[in-house]
Design an enzyme around this catalytic site. Sequence first.
Site, PDB file in Angstrom:
ATOM      1  N   SER A 269      -0.108  10.614   0.502  1.00 32.58           N
ATOM      2  CA  SER A 269       1.021  10.463   1.405  1.00 32.58           C
ATOM      3  C   SER A 269       2.279  10.265   0.580  1.00 32.58           C
ATOM      4  CB  SER A 269       0.798   9.229   2.299  1.00 32.58           C
ATOM      5  OG  SER A 269       1.974   8.842   2.962  1.00 32.58           O
TER       6      SER A 269
ATOM      7  N   TYR B 282      -2.445   0.719   4.558  1.00 30.15           N
ATOM      8  CA  TYR B 282      -2.415   2.179   4.478  1.00 30.15           C
ATOM      9  C   TYR B 282      -1.655   2.620   3.227  1.00 30.15           C
ATOM     10  CZ  TYR B 282      -1.390   7.014   5.844  1.00 30.15           C
ATOM     11  OH  TYR B 282      -1.266   8.384   5.868  1.00 30.15           O
TER      12      TYR B 282
END
Length: 292
Positions: free
Chosen positions: A143, A157
């Site tokens: 990400s 996350y």
Amino acid sequence: MELRGKSAVVTGGGNGIGRALCLALAKRGVNVAVADIEADAAGAVAAEVAEFGVRSEGLAVDVTDESSVSDLADSSWRAFGNVDILVNNAGVMHALTPLHECGAADFDWVFAVNVRGAMNGIRAFVPRFLAADRPSRVVNTASEHALGVPHVGGGVYTASKHALLGLSDVLRRELPDRVKVSVLCPGIVDSSLWRAGERRQAEFGGPSAAPETAGAFMAQVGMSAAEVAAMAVEGIGTGEFYIVTHPHAVDVAHRRWTELQHAFARQAPRREGDERYDLERILGALPQVRTP
């Protein structure tokens, strides 16, 4: 790598970026095994893949279960004769929570899927890639949070995506040049990541309802999964390590580097003889981990 005629395995392939990757690979003539924790979703995407005239199969796989991922490797090699590309794409996102309020079940779930799931893929596929002695690819979906975008409320996350970048960076140095490693670092995408809790395994607390507003928000502001997948497949073909998609993230990465640069200038500037602490040099002088 010439993609046409190759075979790929994509975890988390039943929806979102995973589904888009499966279709983008199929469009380039790649056979695709679609792996997803939901058998129906995997089967549906496999049927879409087949419409491009390539071979496909849909498999129910829980990436947190090492034996399930090992079975995926066995099934894929039986179906295609060989696998050339592994995309460790399966990923989950916990409900937005300050780190000090995040429970152990959330932490364990996110790391089990996002990090251990990728490790299970590496262990199951990389030895076969090495034995095949032909060009191959490992792609880990991280990400933009791995590049320096801190997700307030999404600390676990964010940490898991940093871990994937670290795994990928080491892995590429441990493998021969014929086995390329890429880390996909997209920003916000119109995907079903916000629904991940609906598929949460019982051992991590079981399913949870998705926030009603999240899907509409991501659809409004997120890049399309198809656009991300097209850039990812191009990067897979050329063997890029960093596969990036959202241009603004370079500014965040630059701010991180600038802050580091200033910290070193103030606290630990270069000085004569400091090379004796150079870890790369030190590691180079130590007995190495066995590499192919």
